[in-house]
Scaffold this motif. Structure first.
Motif, mmCIF file in Angstrom:
data_model
loop_
_atom_site.group_PDB
_atom_site.id
_atom_site.type_symbol
_atom_site.label_atom_id
_atom_site.label_comp_id
_atom_site.label_asym_id
_atom_site.label_seq_id
_atom_site.Cartn_x
_atom_site.Cartn_y
_atom_site.Cartn_z
ATOM 1 N N LEU A 1 3.055 16.160 13.689
ATOM 2 C CA LEU A 1 4.149 15.416 12.744
ATOM 3 C C LEU A 1 4.869 16.937 12.443
ATOM 4 O O LEU A 1 5.582 16.966 12.333
ATOM 5 C CB LEU A 1 3.933 14.688 11.511
ATOM 6 N N GLY A 2 4.294 17.915 11.949
ATOM 7 C CA GLY A 2 5.487 18.942 11.495
ATOM 8 C C GLY A 2 5.471 19.575 12.452
ATOM 9 O O GLY A 2 7.191 19.946 12.553
ATOM 10 N N SER A 3 5.625 19.445 13.681
ATOM 11 C CA SER A 3 6.303 20.119 14.894
ATOM 12 C C SER A 3 7.348 19.499 15.198
ATOM 13 O O SER A 3 8.860 19.373 15.526
ATOM 14 C CB SER A 3 5.048 20.405 16.498
ATOM 15 N N MET B 1 3.633 13.451 5.948
ATOM 16 C CA MET B 1 2.838 14.585 6.778
ATOM 17 C C MET B 1 2.139 15.359 4.785
ATOM 18 O O MET B 1 1.608 15.980 5.772
ATOM 19 C CB MET B 1 3.514 15.575 7.068
ATOM 20 N N ASP B 2 2.632 15.554 4.578
ATOM 21 C CA ASP B 2 1.369 15.778 2.537
ATOM 22 C C ASP B 2 0.720 15.256 3.154
ATOM 23 O O ASP B 2 0.202 15.623 2.949
ATOM 24 C CB ASP B 2 3.110 15.770 1.694
ATOM 25 N N ILE B 3 0.554 13.718 3.378
ATOM 26 C CA ILE B 3 -0.766 13.415 3.261
ATOM 27 C C ILE B 3 -1.756 13.480 3.598
ATOM 28 O O ILE B 3 -2.806 13.025 3.491
ATOM 29 C CB ILE B 3 0.119 10.959 2.931
ATOM 30 N N TYR B 4 -1.368 13.251 4.879
ATOM 31 C CA TYR B 4 -1.644 14.169 6.127
ATOM 32 C C TYR B 4 -2.483 15.103 6.492
ATOM 33 O O TYR B 4 -3.875 15.403 6.261
ATOM 34 C CB TYR B 4 -1.023 13.766 7.341
ATOM 35 N N GLY B 5 -1.718 15.670 5.106
ATOM 36 C CA GLY B 5 -1.847 17.329 5.341
ATOM 37 C C GLY B 5 -1.600 18.457 6.402
ATOM 38 O O GLY B 5 -1.692 17.572 7.583
ATOM 39 N N ARG B 6 -1.308 19.323 6.044
ATOM 40 C CA ARG B 6 0.021 20.125 6.579
ATOM 41 C C ARG B 6 -0.899 20.769 8.053
ATOM 42 O O ARG B 6 -0.022 21.041 8.690
ATOM 43 C CB ARG B 6 0.881 20.922 6.193
ATOM 44 N N ARG C 1 1.157 -1.281 -0.076
ATOM 45 C CA ARG C 1 -0.362 0.354 -0.037
ATOM 46 C C ARG C 1 1.119 1.513 0.075
ATOM 47 O O ARG C 1 1.525 2.229 1.171
ATOM 48 C CB ARG C 1 -0.894 0.007 1.213
ATOM 49 N N PRO C 2 1.410 1.976 -0.702
ATOM 50 C CA PRO C 2 2.279 2.861 -1.129
ATOM 51 C C PRO C 2 1.324 4.683 -0.773
ATOM 52 O O PRO C 2 0.569 4.133 -0.966
ATOM 53 C CB PRO C 2 2.590 2.854 -2.364
ATOM 54 N N GLY C 3 2.263 4.751 0.095
ATOM 55 C CA GLY C 3 1.604 6.253 0.290
ATOM 56 C C GLY C 3 0.919 6.469 1.085
ATOM 57 O O GLY C 3 0.291 7.274 1.331
ATOM 58 N N VAL C 4 0.805 5.070 2.131
ATOM 59 C CA VAL C 4 -0.304 5.608 3.399
ATOM 60 C C VAL C 4 0.478 6.285 4.446
ATOM 61 O O VAL C 4 1.098 5.764 4.639
ATOM 62 C CB VAL C 4 -0.658 4.241 3.770
ATOM 63 N N SER C 5 0.301 7.478 4.652
ATOM 64 C CA SER C 5 0.420 8.727 5.657
ATOM 65 C C SER C 5 0.938 7.438 7.168
ATOM 66 O O SER C 5 1.989 7.620 7.497
ATOM 67 C CB SER C 5 -0.140 9.812 6.008
ATOM 68 N N ILE C 6 0.080 6.761 7.767
ATOM 69 C CA ILE C 6 0.199 6.112 8.822
ATOM 70 C C ILE C 6 1.814 4.876 8.991
ATOM 71 O O ILE C 6 2.395 5.231 9.715
ATOM 72 C CB ILE C 6 -0.723 5.687 9.136
ATOM 73 N N LEU D 1 7.552 4.572 9.659
ATOM 74 C CA LEU D 1 8.274 4.288 10.007
ATOM 75 C C LEU D 1 9.851 4.863 9.735
ATOM 76 O O LEU D 1 10.793 4.861 10.355
ATOM 77 C CB LEU D 1 8.776 4.040 7.640
ATOM 78 N N GLY D 2 9.156 5.756 9.720
ATOM 79 C CA GLY D 2 10.085 7.203 9.794
ATOM 80 C C GLY D 2 9.966 7.478 11.334
ATOM 81 O O GLY D 2 11.453 7.044 12.642
#
Length: 377
Positions: free
Chosen positions: A114-116, A101-106, A70-75, A80-81
């Motif tokens: 996540l941005g913090s 973060m881009d997929i979650y929506g900033r 499932r490529p590109g799944v935010s969670i 993974l990070g």
């Protein structure tokens, strides 16, 4: 206050993820049904279990397999990070988190948290001067202690380079110091006075060229001329001022004063170049928790840096032994030998790795913050 704020943010992010029930997580990953979607969920579940067992490499493999389904799944990218970060791959972790973060929506709740996290880690790593990332330390050669059945030395504990490219090898196991040239050939060996060295451990060179050699079992420091010939002793075995129990690492400051890690007494002893005792320091006080297991030591620019293996920290003192603060209190696993390079960065042997620490940002900022660190080997 800032540290507490960032810890709060971290736990809020963790709560957001763990607070979601299993059905919600399954829906986020699978997006419905199908063999690939279910495989993605199963691999993700295995990755989370591995992560919580501190098996971060195993977790990375599981999350990568989940992404392959499932490529590109935010969670999945988010976790993974986290696994990459725990494994020490901060650059890779930041890339995964930025994608998540881009997929979650900033502007979403998860994206803002996540941005913090990204901002906190990126700022800590990059806003301060960083040593050249192009530099890496790799093995260029070695000095074997044995050729066939011939034993050249046993249990080397330290080395001291000479201007001609040769090195003194301090051989703890064979009670001697051995000079080895650039080709690995033994050029000289010294065993001390008539009674011999008693478990030599470390060596430092004074500003006048004399050599100082700690003797761990002997409870003393031997002073040698620049050819390695014995001259006299500094200290004796005991617990009184100026006495030593299990002396280990040594360092010399710009004025020629000698600092000895007095391991058995849990302190640092300072002597003048002729061996006159000056002061000892490192005991517990109202402002300092005390040294538990002193290992590496280095002195530069009017400061003395002491690694504490048990506390997993590097402490700073002035040349009179007054406690200044912690150079590094996070991210160390068990610091041992430390040495300054010509560019002012500090090499730290930290269990099975070598770290390079840039001390300049810390010294110009607040005491107690972690300096920029990166693996050197």
């Amino acid at each position: 206050m800032r540290k507490g704020f960032f810890l709060c943010l971290f736990f809020l992010v963790s709560f957001f993820i763990f607070g979601q029930n299993d059905d919600v997580i399954r829906e986020l990953i699978t997006g419905g049904t199908g063999a690939a979607a279910l495989s993605a969920y199963e691999e993700f579940r295995l990755g989370v279990h591995a992560y919580n067992r501190f098996a971060y490499n195993e977790a990375i493999l599981a999350f990568e397999r989940s992404l392959s389904f499932r490529p590109g799944v935010s969670i999945i990218l988010d976790w993974l990070g986290k696994a990459y970060y725990r494994s020490g791959f901060e650059d890779t972790a930041l890339r995964q988190w930025r994608s998540a973060m881009d997929i979650y929506g900033r502007n979403s709740g998860a994206g803002m948290l996540l941005g913090s996290r990204i901002e906190t880690i990126a700022n800590r790593r990059f806003l301060l001067p960083v040593a050249n990332d192009g530099v890496r330390y790799v093995e260029a050669g070695r000095y074997p202690g044995k050729y066939g059945e011939i034993v050249l030395y046993r249990q080397p504990s330290s080395v001291l380079p000479n201007k001609d490219g040769s090195v003194w090898v301090i051989a703890y196991g064979s009670n001697e110091i051995v000079k080895v040239d650039v080709n690995g050939m033994v050029k000289d060996r010294k065993r001390g006075p008539l009674n011999g060295f008693d478990r030599p451990y470390d060596m430092a060179r004074g500003i006048d060229g004399r050599l100082y050699l700690s003797e761990y079992r002997g409870g003393r420091v031997s002073v040698l001329n620049n050819n390695g010939d014995w001259l006299f002793y500094i200290g004796s075995k005991g617990i009184k001022d100026g006495q030593l129990v299990g002396p280990q690492n040594l360092t010399i400051d710009e004025d020629g004063y000698l600092y000895v890690v007095d391991y058995g007494n849990g302190r640092i002893c300072k002597y003048d170049p002729d061996g006159v005792f000056i002061v000892s320091f490192g005991a517990r006080s109202a402002f300092f928790p005390g040294i538990l297991s002193p290992t590496g030591i280095a002195a530069v620019n009017g400061k003395v840096y002491v690694a504490d293996n048990a506390r997993k920290a590097i402490f700073m003192f002035d040349i009179n032994g007054s406690y200044i603060g912690r150079l590094a209190a996070e991210g160390l696993m068990g610091p041992e030998s430390i040495r300054f390079l010509s560019d002012g960065t500090l090499l730290v042997v930290d269990t099975n790795r070598i770290l390079q620490i840039d001390v300049i940002p810390l010294l110009s900022a607040n005491w107690g913050l972690s300096a920029v660190r990166r693996p050197a080997l």
